[in-house]
Design a protein around this motif. Structure first.
Motif, PDB file in Angstrom:
ATOM      1  N   GLN A  91      -6.642   1.083  -1.217  1.00  0.00           N
ATOM      2  CA  GLN A  91      -6.411   2.476  -1.563  1.00  0.00           C
ATOM      3  C   GLN A  91      -7.550   3.038  -2.402  1.00  0.00           C
ATOM      4  O   GLN A  91      -7.985   4.174  -2.203  1.00  0.00           O
ATOM      5  CB  GLN A  91      -5.087   2.601  -2.309  1.00  0.00           C
ATOM      6  CG  GLN A  91      -4.551   4.024  -2.394  1.00  0.00           C
ATOM      7  CD  GLN A  91      -3.112   4.063  -2.877  1.00  0.00           C
ATOM      8  OE1 GLN A  91      -2.327   3.175  -2.580  1.00  0.00           O
ATOM      9  NE2 GLN A  91      -2.773   5.087  -3.627  1.00  0.00           N
TER      10      GLN A  91
ATOM     11  N   ARG B  47       0.835  -1.183   0.000  1.00  0.00           N
ATOM     12  CA  ARG B  47       0.000   0.000   0.000  1.00  0.00           C
ATOM     13  C   ARG B  47       0.880   1.247   0.000  1.00  0.00           C
ATOM     14  O   ARG B  47       1.899   1.304   0.657  1.00  0.00           O
ATOM     15  CB  ARG B  47      -0.905  -0.011   1.228  1.00  0.00           C
ATOM     16  CG  ARG B  47      -1.897   1.131   1.247  1.00  0.00           C
ATOM     17  CD  ARG B  47      -2.872   0.920   2.371  1.00  0.00           C
ATOM     18  NE  ARG B  47      -3.782   2.058   2.465  1.00  0.00           N
ATOM     19  CZ  ARG B  47      -4.836   2.097   3.251  1.00  0.00           C
ATOM     20  NH1 ARG B  47      -5.126   1.057   4.006  1.00  0.00           N
ATOM     21  NH2 ARG B  47      -5.599   3.148   3.296  1.00  0.00           N
ATOM     22  N   GLY B  48       0.475   2.268  -0.723  1.00  0.00           N
ATOM     23  CA  GLY B  48       1.241   3.483  -0.762  1.00  0.00           C
ATOM     24  C   GLY B  48       2.136   3.598  -1.986  1.00  0.00           C
ATOM     25  O   GLY B  48       2.713   4.654  -2.220  1.00  0.00           O
TER      26      GLY B  48
ATOM     27  N   ARG C  45      -9.936   6.197  -1.315  1.00  0.00           N
ATOM     28  CA  ARG C  45      -9.844   7.468  -2.031  1.00  0.00           C
ATOM     29  C   ARG C  45     -10.940   7.666  -3.071  1.00  0.00           C
ATOM     30  O   ARG C  45     -11.319   8.812  -3.368  1.00  0.00           O
ATOM     31  CB  ARG C  45      -8.476   7.564  -2.707  1.00  0.00           C
ATOM     32  CG  ARG C  45      -7.302   7.638  -1.734  1.00  0.00           C
ATOM     33  CD  ARG C  45      -6.003   7.832  -2.478  1.00  0.00           C
ATOM     34  NE  ARG C  45      -6.078   8.980  -3.384  1.00  0.00           N
ATOM     35  CZ  ARG C  45      -5.225   9.189  -4.392  1.00  0.00           C
ATOM     36  NH1 ARG C  45      -4.261   8.321  -4.642  1.00  0.00           N
ATOM     37  NH2 ARG C  45      -5.354  10.258  -5.161  1.00  0.00           N
TER      38      ARG C  45
END
Length: 250
Positions: free
Chosen positions: A137, A2-3, A141
């Protein structure tokens, strides 16, 4: 993982895009093969694959990170594509798929690592490993997204995404080239498959496949398809090697 994902909605009311070109090799294939090579036994002489697009580019970067040479076995169009996109390994232009397999097998016997991307079912789990972080994610978002579309190549990405996203209530579609149109890294299942040994074979009856309209490149084909859906704002486009435009250059 993630990220690591670059996500945005380039146009109001349009689809969300995962910009896979933000990865070190310029492709999401980097994440898939990084996971696969993490379990590679030591002592490999190098990496070899049948690829004239993103897979070869990803293996080239991963090989250099590990101090290993990379050989790409491909056709004339693939050779041109790889050199134009910064491939630094050895490109062997081969006329037939049978000869590509023969050369890869010879290198494998000599100690080279061959991921066998067209038949290696383990690659699906490698996609699932990064797809789970992507789903988290996207849900955080862009909660209105309900549909995912990606290009159809080996099928590993499509199957891995379908397994992860379908469990969260999403649908996933794999996009094939328009009739008579070649797209680097994509294939048409009906005419380009290895039968029962193909990694996609057992999954094909449960997967959603669609055909793209003619377009100059894969990213345009994906965007055009997404924009033609009843609710394009609910679609996530998986752009394997596209980079988000720099606003400063707009």
């Amino acid at each position: 993982m993630r990220g690591v994902f670059s996500l945005s909605r380039p146009q109001a009311g349009g689809p969300v895009v995962l910009w896979g070109g933000a990865q070190p090799s310029g492709s999401l294939k980097y994440l898939t093969f990084a996971r696969y090579l993490a379990a590679m036994p030591p002592g490999s002489r190098g990496l070899v694959e049948l690829s004239g697009a993103s897979s070869a580019l990803a293996l080239d970067v991963l090989g250099r990170e590990r101090g290993l040479p990379t050989v790409a076995l491909t056709d004339a169009a693939g050779a041109v594509y790889l050199r134009a996109h910064g491939f630094q390994g050895q490109v062997r232009q081969v006329d037939s798929m049978a000869d590509m397999f023969h050369q890869a097998q010879s290198l494998e016997r000599e100690g080279w690592s061959w991921p066998r991307q067209l038949t290696n079912r383990a690659l699906v789990a490698c996609v699932e490993a990064w797809a789970s972080g992507l789903r988290a994610q996207v849900r955080e978002r862009f909660p209105t997204v309900r549909h995912v579309v990606c290009g159809f190549g080996t099928g590993a990405t499509l199957v891995g995404l379908t397994r992860i996203f379908m469990a969260g209530g999403y649908t996933v579609t794999g996009l094939q080239p328009a009739p008579g149109k070649q797209v680097p890294g994509w294939r048409t299942w009906a005419s380009q498959n290895l039968g029962a040994e193909d990694l996609f074979f057992e999954h094909q009856p449960r997967m959603l496949l669609a055909t793209a309209a003619p377009a100059p490149d894969a990213f345009t084909a994906l965007l055009d398809w997404a924009r033609q859906q009843p609710h394009p704002e609910r679609v996530l486009v998986i752009a394997h090697n596209a980079r988000e435009p720099d606003p400063a250059r707009a």
